[in-house]
Design an enzyme around this catalytic site. Structure first.
Site, PDB file in Angstrom:
ATOM      1  N   CYS A  13       0.832  -1.207   0.000  1.00 36.95           N
ATOM      2  CA  CYS A  13       0.000   0.000   0.000  1.00 36.95           C
ATOM      3  C   CYS A  13       0.858   1.245   0.000  1.00 36.95           C
ATOM      4  CB  CYS A  13      -0.894   0.042   1.246  1.00 36.95           C
ATOM      5  SG  CYS A  13      -1.924  -1.401   1.524  1.00 36.95           S
ATOM      6  N   CYS A  17      -2.290   4.962   3.105  1.00 36.16           N
ATOM      7  CA  CYS A  17      -3.472   4.113   2.975  1.00 36.16           C
ATOM      8  C   CYS A  17      -4.208   4.021   4.310  1.00 36.16           C
ATOM      9  CB  CYS A  17      -3.068   2.714   2.513  1.00 36.16           C
ATOM     10  SG  CYS A  17      -4.463   1.587   2.249  1.00 36.16           S
ATOM     11  N   CYS A  43      -2.560  -2.847  -3.440  1.00 37.68           N
ATOM     12  CA  CYS A  43      -3.834  -2.690  -2.739  1.00 37.68           C
ATOM     13  C   CYS A  43      -4.901  -2.206  -3.713  1.00 37.68           C
ATOM     14  CB  CYS A  43      -3.653  -1.696  -1.587  1.00 37.68           C
ATOM     15  SG  CYS A  43      -5.179  -1.275  -0.717  1.00 37.68           S
ATOM     16  N   CYS A  46      -6.088   1.804  -2.112  1.00 39.84           N
ATOM     17  CA  CYS A  46      -5.256   3.006  -2.291  1.00 39.84           C
ATOM     18  C   CYS A  46      -4.539   3.023  -3.636  1.00 39.84           C
ATOM     19  CB  CYS A  46      -4.252   3.132  -1.149  1.00 39.84           C
ATOM     20  SG  CYS A  46      -2.938   1.882  -1.137  1.00 39.84           S
TER      21      CYS A  46
END
Length: 270
Positions: A13, A17, A43, A46
């Protein structure tokens, strides 16, 4: 861009995030490429793969040159051996330096280059999978399917089924619309002013915040339009809207990189 990879989920991420994994399960990565090479998937919330990588730990000049050649499509036709010879290293030494500074091999960097554009086209366009494969520089749909599953954990069809309605950009007068990402802020008025002063008559034109340039793709002429923000420190979208009016969308991954290089979008100006 700081990357946080979570060992328990296999997902990486952005640092900002909203997910809050246990600190003991988090590994900091330098770039998205390094995270993907380590087996982590981006992810889906995000979307760290949507922003360009930055902060490559000050690689040697020859490695920076090799990265630029890969971004310009050198490995689409050449080999790692050709790349090493071009920058003055042995193949083994180049691979070792790439692992040290980037965390991935030259071939892996080239695959992520194609995969990231394919992911954008899957999300933002209505192109068929065949068109997306060749636009992104893959030699076949089968190759694209294999690489996308390896890097994202899903097939292209599965990724398209998951895309958000707000991500899709409608075609405009037959043109292909894309979002070209950048890091930090961008002074749109200053950029437009610079492009207007240096515009080549018959090749480039500037007007009302839009820069237009003729391009040659696969031997066919076309026009690319880039829209710039009106404020001097645009940080909200972190992308420039681009519309391509081309006879063919084959290998537009190279056209996108030319745009990024010309406008200096590969630099992190935050």
């Amino acid at each position: 861009m700081k990357i946080q990879a979570v060992k328990t989920t296999g997902i990486y991420c952005r640092a900002d995030c909203g997910a809050r994994p246990h600190a003991l399960n988090v590994v900091t990565m330098r770039t998205s490429i390094e995270a993907m090479a380590a087996g982590f998937r981006p992810c889906l919330v995000c979307r760290p793969d949507r922003l360009p990588d930055a902060g490559l730990d000050n690689p040697p000049r020859e490695i920076a040159h090799a990265i630029r050649l890969i971004a310009e499509g050198f490995l689409d036709t050449g080999t790692s051996e050709d790349l090493a010879e071009r920058v003055g290293y042995s193949t083994r030494q180049l691979a070792r330096l790439f692992r040290r500074h980037i965390g991935a091999s030259p071939d892996f960097v080239a695959r992520t280059r194609r995969a990231h554009l394919a992911r954008r086209l899957i999300d933002e366009s209505c192109l068929s999978m065949v068109q997306i494969a060749f636009a992104s520089g893959f030699s076949s749909v089968r190759q694209m399917n294999r690489v996308m599953r390896e890097l994202f954990g899903f097939t292209p069809s599965q990724l398209r089924s998951r895309r958000s309605r707000k991500d899709t950009l409608d075609a405009l007068d037959g043109g292909l619309r894309l979002r070209v990402p950048y890091s930090g802020s961008l002074d749109g008025p200053a950029m437009i002013n610079h492009l207007a002063q240096s515009a080549v008559p018959g090749l480039e034109s500037v007007g009302k915040g839009i820069y237009r340039r003729t391009m040659n793709t696969c031997g066919f002429p076309g026009v690319v339009e880039i829209s710039f923000p009106e404020d001097a420190n645009h940080q909200k979208a972190n992308h420039l809207p681009v519309t391509m009016h081309l006879a063919t969308f084959g290998s537009i991954v190279d056209q996108v990189e030319r745009i990024r290089s010309q406008l200096g979008l590969n630099e992190d100006v935050s």
